[in-house]
Design a protein around this motif. Sequence first.
Motif: not given
Lengths: 251, 251
Positions: B199-206
């Motif tokens: 929960p303390d991360t953000a995952i970006g998908s590119y």
Amino acid sequence: MGRIYTAALCIIGDEILSGRTQDRNVAQIAQWLNVQGIRLAEVRVVPDVEEKIVKAVNELRDENDYLFTTGGIGPTHDDITVDAIAAALEVPVVEHPEARAMLENYYARIGGELTEARLRMARVPEGADLIPNPVSGAPGIKVANIFIMAGIPHITAGMLEGLTGTLEGGNPLVSETVGAFVPESEVADMLREVMKRYPDTAIGSYPFFKDGRVGSNFVVRAEDGEVAKRCANELAEKLDTAGFPSVPGGI
Amino acid sequence: MGRIYTAALCIIGDEILSGRTQDRNVAQIAQWLNVQGIRLAEVRVVPDVEEKIVKAVNELRDENDYLFTTGGIGPTHDDITVDAIAAALEVPVVEHPEARAMLENYYARIGGELTEARLRMARVPEGADLIPNPVSGAPGIKVANIFIMAGIPHITAGMLEGLTGTLEGGNPLVSETVGAFVPESEVADMLREVMKRYPDTAIGSYPFFKDGRVGSNFVVRAEDGEVAKRCANELAEKLDTAGFPSVPGGI
């Protein structure tokens, strides 16, 4: 010269704000809008956060004839553009039957399954029309005065292609460029003088360094191409007379 | 993990909105801010029109710890940033004696005259400090929480260099990237699962297209480098298991 049509662009994407990805959509959309006779009046880049998108979208769509958005229309968890724009417009999100059919065809053709994640790309704000995507499966979306485009520049280019000539615009702004190897500060007064004689033009002054030399390009913009040309010619003559040989088209 | 510091960037320039110039300052400033522990929270590009600049500056400086502006601090008629920011702050524009001295030295050294147009670059909103410019004569300006920078990217780079380590920030956001030749839609559910566990991360998908193949880079961002690493490793393992060999650092 008739009324001026404006558009805003809202870029939705943590990848731009983090510095990971170099934006290419501002220049691409600006240049395309110029040809449609529409001026890009403002750009905002906002993060993948619904309330930030809603706020930017509502301000920009109210202030401009058109609003373009890029980014956030893919199949993953960080693609929240459709939901945010539906929230901004206070309409529900619905599945668009044609979009679903497009995705079914696309995945049948490339031999993939239409998973739940991929079906997310058939979701639109209620009342929306589709913008064809000649490059990949998922279409863009038009709803109210908002054009929801892809984030990947060459997909956006394909969508723009399909929209060419369909938006009401005014006279395209034309520009004439004159360059010279002169520091802009050296000719600031000259620019002011020329500007005063051509109130219907705007002259931008853009300094550069090239091959170890300082120079400037001067861009004259006007709705009337003849006026822009006359203004640029007068500036070129003045530069020549002052001992800074002008280069038509810029350096 | 302590409080989050944010900055906004206001790009002042018709040349960006007309599509003439490809912006480079967003990515450059974003990356520099990351290292200072400050997040770029919003970018706006506004035209060379005082009321538009005033509105954007006042909104962005209120909402963020810092506001950076780029563009419009040169010697020509279209350089109105100082006047607009003074108007936003409701202070007069004054000549800064040190800025004048810098310009005197600079033009003495390069053998030019300190004309009235060039002296415009010594004008600052009252109460401002200067930001050294190691590249050319005219300094940047710091006033309130606003940092007024050049428009030309390599001049801005020099100014940022001088500001490094001087701004109060939080923990820098670190990122770990994993790439794979897989359409992001194929692994959307996998991403959601991993996100839930961190929960303390953000995952970006590119997503990208490269050498005729479709792929995606997944960027895990977190304040805690160990957490980002663990999350990226777990995602890499899941990709490998699913038959999409992961590439550490991305593709």
